[in-house]
Scaffold this active site. Structure first.
Site, short mmCIF file in Angstrom:
data_model
loop_
_atom_site.label_atom_id
_atom_site.label_comp_id
_atom_site.label_asym_id
_atom_site.label_seq_id
_atom_site.Cartn_x
_atom_site.Cartn_y
_atom_site.Cartn_z
N LYS A 196 33.32 32.38 39.57
CA LYS A 196 34.46 33.10 40.16
C LYS A 196 34.90 32.38 41.42
CE LYS A 196 35.83 37.56 42.08
NZ LYS A 196 35.50 38.98 42.22
N LYS A 249 36.78 32.83 36.08
CA LYS A 249 37.88 33.59 36.68
C LYS A 249 38.40 32.85 37.89
CE LYS A 249 38.52 37.88 39.15
NZ LYS A 249 37.86 38.91 39.89
C1 PBG Z 1 36.23 42.66 42.88
C2 PBG Z 1 37.19 42.02 41.95
C3 PBG Z 1 38.36 41.31 42.25
C4 PBG Z 1 38.98 41.03 41.02
C5 PBG Z 1 38.14 41.52 40.03
N1 PBG Z 1 37.04 42.11 40.63
C6 PBG Z 1 38.97 40.99 43.55
C7 PBG Z 1 38.33 40.01 44.44
O1 PBG Z 1 37.30 39.41 44.12
O2 PBG Z 1 38.85 39.83 45.53
C8 PBG Z 1 40.29 40.33 40.83
C9 PBG Z 1 40.98 40.64 39.53
C10 PBG Z 1 42.43 40.29 39.49
O3 PBG Z 1 42.99 39.65 40.41
O4 PBG Z 1 43.07 40.68 38.51
N2 PBG Z 1 35.39 41.83 43.57
#
Ligand code: PBG
Length: 326
Positions: A196, A249
């Site tokens: 991520k 992601k």
């Molecule tokens: C929570 C989380 C996030 C997303 C999914 N889980 C936000 C982040 O990490 O700041 C982002 C999903 C999206 O942008 O559609 N940590």
């Protein structure tokens, strides 16, 4: 001058039947996981300003939406919660009566076969908006782990089919696996947000989930977009800790990373087409610059072609309809 071409790829593009026969991949609605944003209360369905076409839903209407999506052939939803209260440790994330836990129970009642996944993270539940507990304004990795594990356990007890940690703490898959196993949930799979990146494409989500950090950013725990090899390390760690499904992601701007992980991993691979990817598409559609169906399906096909087995996408219901109409 006459030239004789030995290779003419166009021979096999001449008619629809050839094009149909020679496809290497095809999208199906069962590739998709649909994100839902759950709020407290009942009868609530409020449009989310940053994500056109998505809603804040109370648990009862989340169940109704899940049932509609399931009827379109989409087998799974992933739930994000907006709690009534927040504190420094994100305690409300493990509340058995929290919106996510209630929504899990409501969805399983209406569509028991549906795979209900839950996002496990503290950022929606902490008053400072970071994904873990703070110590001197730094996210304290090891102090955060038991809180994540307890949140995952509360989702499991509510009846979730899949827990998906997105916090990027080191060791969280192992911590969650341990507690789930101790508490009788050794059968429950973990989908880890393994790779991520610290991405600007999460902007619209943070507005939707009310989880933007109050200060600083997430670069001390999410990955640097300028690093590719580290993705392999994160993958190895999650394999060793017992992840059942791994995830990359964002998806669209990270197709090279999806392919990298696909080629190195025998586990199922998910990719998250994040809020910013969706928002860009919808803004271009609204401006009359792109065709929603054409560009939407192509963006999903590219993610599958890169190697994803599952795609988390805000387009899921619409894409399922488009595929049904083909
Ligand atoms: C929570 C989380 C996030 C997303 C999914 N889980 C936000 C982040 O990490 O700041 C982002 C999903 C999206 O942008 O559609 N940590």
């Amino acid at each position: 001058m006459s030239i004789s071409l030995v290779r003419r790829p166009r021979r096999l593009r001449r008619s629809p039947i050839w094009r149909q026969m020679l496809k290497e991949i095809a999208l199906t609605p069962s590739d998709f996981i649909y994100p839902l944003f759950v709020v407290p209360g009942s009868g609530v369905k409020k449009p989310i300003a940053s994500l056109v076409g998505q809603y804040h839903l109370s648990p009862d209407l989340a169940a109704e939406t899940a049932a509609e999506v399931f009827a379109l052939g989409v087998p799974s939803v992933i739930l994000f919660g907006l709690p009534a209260v927040k504190d420094p440790a994100g305690a409300s994330g493990a509340d058995p009566e929290g919106p996510v836990q209630q929504a899990v129970r409501a969805i399983k009642k209406v569509v028991p076969e549906m795979v209900v996944a839950t996002d496990v993270c503290l950022c929606e539940y902490t008053d400072h908006g970071h994904c873990g507990l703070l110590l001197n304004d730094q996210v304290d990795n090891d102090a955060t782990l038991p809180h994540l594990a307890r949140q995952a356990l509360s989702h499991a007890r509510a009846g979730a089919d899949l827990v998906a940690p997105s916090d990027m703490m080191d060791g969280r898959v192992a911590a969650i696996r341990d507690l789930l196993d101790q508490e009788g949930f050794s059968h429950l799979p973990i989908m880890s947000y393994s790779v991520k990146y610290a991405s600007a494409f999460y902007g619209p989500f943070r507005e939707a989930a009310g989880c933007a950090p109050r200060f600083g950013d997430r670069q001390s725990y999410q990955m640097d977009p300028a690093r590719r090899r580290e993705a392999r390390l994160e993958l190895e760690l999650d394999l060793a800790e017992g992840a059942d499904i791994v995830m990359v992601k964002p998806a669209g701007p990270y197709l090279d990373i999806i392919r990298e992980i696909r080629d190195r991993c025998h586990l199922p691979l998910a990719a998250y087409q994040v809020s910013g990817e969706y928002a860009m598409l919808m803004a271009a559609v609204a401006a009359g610059l792109l065709d929603e169906r054409g560009a939407g399906l192509e963006s999903l096909l590219a993610i599958k072609r890169a190697g994803a087995d599952l795609i988390i996408t805000y387009l899921a219901p619409r894409a399922a309809r488009w595929l049904g109409d083909q």
